[in-house]
Design an enzyme around this catalytic site. Sequence first.
Site, mmCIF file in Angstrom:
data_model
loop_
_atom_site.group_PDB
_atom_site.id
_atom_site.type_symbol
_atom_site.label_atom_id
_atom_site.label_comp_id
_atom_site.label_asym_id
_atom_site.label_seq_id
_atom_site.Cartn_x
_atom_site.Cartn_y
_atom_site.Cartn_z
ATOM 1 N N GLY A 24 8.557 0.337 -1.089
ATOM 2 C CA GLY A 24 7.307 -0.414 -1.130
ATOM 3 C C GLY A 24 7.527 -1.908 -1.269
ATOM 4 N N GLY B 163 9.899 -2.013 -11.773
ATOM 5 C CA GLY B 163 9.064 -3.181 -11.524
ATOM 6 C C GLY B 163 9.560 -4.416 -12.251
ATOM 7 N N GLY C 141 10.011 7.394 -6.779
ATOM 8 C CA GLY C 141 11.174 6.903 -6.068
ATOM 9 C C GLY C 141 10.897 5.969 -4.912
ATOM 10 N N ASP C 142 9.664 5.455 -4.781
ATOM 11 C CA ASP C 142 9.357 4.641 -3.604
ATOM 12 C C ASP C 142 9.234 3.150 -3.911
ATOM 13 O OD1 ASP C 142 6.946 4.541 -4.970
ATOM 14 O OD2 ASP C 142 5.710 4.922 -3.203
ATOM 15 N N HIS C 143 9.646 2.719 -5.107
ATOM 16 C CA HIS C 143 9.459 1.303 -5.454
ATOM 17 C C HIS C 143 10.263 0.388 -4.536
ATOM 18 C CE1 HIS C 143 8.389 -2.143 -7.860
ATOM 19 N NE2 HIS C 143 9.667 -2.478 -7.958
ATOM 20 N N ARG D 260 2.493 6.005 -13.028
ATOM 21 C CA ARG D 260 2.952 7.363 -12.758
ATOM 22 C C ARG D 260 4.020 7.798 -13.744
ATOM 23 N NH1 ARG D 260 3.607 6.936 -6.182
ATOM 24 N NH2 ARG D 260 1.412 6.558 -5.735
ATOM 25 N N HIS E 221 3.143 13.167 -5.691
ATOM 26 C CA HIS E 221 3.932 12.096 -5.088
ATOM 27 C C HIS E 221 5.416 12.317 -5.324
ATOM 28 C CE1 HIS E 221 -0.062 10.253 -5.730
ATOM 29 N NE2 HIS E 221 0.177 9.710 -4.552
ATOM 30 N N ASP F 153 12.871 -0.395 -16.279
ATOM 31 C CA ASP F 153 11.710 -0.233 -15.406
ATOM 32 C C ASP F 153 11.967 -0.880 -14.051
ATOM 33 O OD1 ASP F 153 8.786 0.320 -14.907
ATOM 34 O OD2 ASP F 153 8.875 -1.855 -14.614
#
Length: 613
Positions: free
Chosen positions: A403, A575, A398-400, A560, A217, A573
Amino acid sequence: MTVLTNDPRAFADEALAGFAAAHADEIRTVHGGVVRASATPPGEVAVVIGGGTGHYPAFAGWVGPGFAHGAACGQVFASPSASQICSVARAADNGGGVILGFGNYAGDTLHFGRAAEQLRAEGMDVRTLAVTDDIASGPAENTAPRRGIAGDFPVLKILGAAAEAGLGIDAAVRAGRRANAATRSLGLASGGCTLPGADRPLFTIPAGRMSVGLGIHGEPGIAELPLPTADRAADLLVDRILAERAAASGGVGGSDRVALLLNGLGEATYEELYVVHRRVAERLAAEGLTVVAPVVGEQITSLGMAGLSLTLTFLDAELEALWTAPAAAPAFRRGALAPRAARTDDLTTTHRVPPVVPGGPGSRALGARLAEALLTVRDTVAAHEARLGDLDAVAGDGDHGIGMRRGAEAAAAAAREAVALGAGAGTVLAHAGAAWSERAGGTSGALWGAALTAFGAVLGDHDGVTAGSGATGAGGGTAGRDADDGARLTRAVRAAVDVVLRIGGARPGDKTLVDAAVPFADRLEAALPTAGFAAAWAQAARAAGEAAEATAAIAARLGRARTHGVRGLGSPDPGAVSFALIVAALTPGSSDAPRSPGFPGFPGSSGSPGAKR
């Protein structure tokens, strides 16, 4: 680099549509993915695989007789949602049960696990198989946390062949798990991949260097070495995988026969792969290993990553027969299978959307206010998308940001649709949660989708709230009612956080969303009795922000980022940061919302539900 795109947000959907058009004689589309176009014998076990877009031929290219019966296809580098997986599984089911196969990533584990629970509740016999072949992502003595990378190919091929051979679901899943236990992979790359629409790769490697142990990924590797010759690259791969030869071959009787995949990650030419394979074959022969039906080429890519990986599966007689068995999928053909009749059944009913039952007057009003609040969530995420992506790229893919934006946009749209149909607050948030989960995929999609649904379940579809506004609601109210509503909203927050803890498995200190969410819920509960809901929310939002920033001092232990936990030191983080940004923007009278002070609709807000947007 991915150059030929339209709207990057539509890349996955358009890629799947193009694939389906190119292989209309072999596959059919359903909500969430594809299934075989040919009929399957009644009673045969169905193998449903899946993962994110960006890995072609995985996973849709492996659907066909002798391989998978269906594939659920997520967004770029993001797991398909539970609802997409359920849809594909319903279309693939032949009455013999379903085995769900996927790589061992947090988002895939969450969504495939939730799909399995849902399908079992519907009466289907469902098993799961997570592939754990990547030797760089966990110790040899504990392979369970390891990622599934190119080893997905031989493990899922063997699983599909077991179903094709007529094995029952117990025997088929045993064969798949034995294949997984006997499979080891390692990857090398000299350059990172770039997400559609992005202006730079997820990671870079200095000229003349190579990264070892990268993920599929776009996660960076665990070490960098001088760029080797083809032979030295082959030696490195063979040496490190064969260091686990005893453990990998132990479950199949110490086998000296192996399946081999030398896999290109997207940019390596086939000629380069064959140069490396020449040396790999020499080395394995020197080690007394016989290679059975080797596969050299692209089978599980990472968009345009410059690199390759080696996978070995140690074989006994049963696994060898399944590995060499015929298969006829768009991206993999071996041997010959008798022609199959086309399936002609209706595949339009595989996706089940919960009906909207009109809510009570007060709850409908609250539902409308919550739908307005989700617009603020959407705009907040969009305003911070780039920063969230940069934080995620430090130790992840790198897709947070991408998404979260996809999920928030879908949730806001679904909420407004539910409001238009007269839904109460609980149903509004249930539809918003389902949409977030489906559109975002991945770990954050599963967690935010479940959290919104749990929040709504506490609110229900009958009563409204007036907490913090100082005004009566649709049905009238008092100070006592205001306090009761504040307590109900606080219980809803706790229910949302609890479901994140339950399905995500993280705890404070793991460097996840939980590190901000738990302090938020704790402070809200502690402050509510004396401060009132609006002021308590403001205090809780500040606590979440402080806790999110404090994660910079923590090394990741889950997800990940776990493989690169130390790399993330010094960066918070993503998230936790996105959670803190959202609750700050939802604070009554907040100046953190991207468009205006406060926002219309949330209990206690200074805005007006009728404000123009």
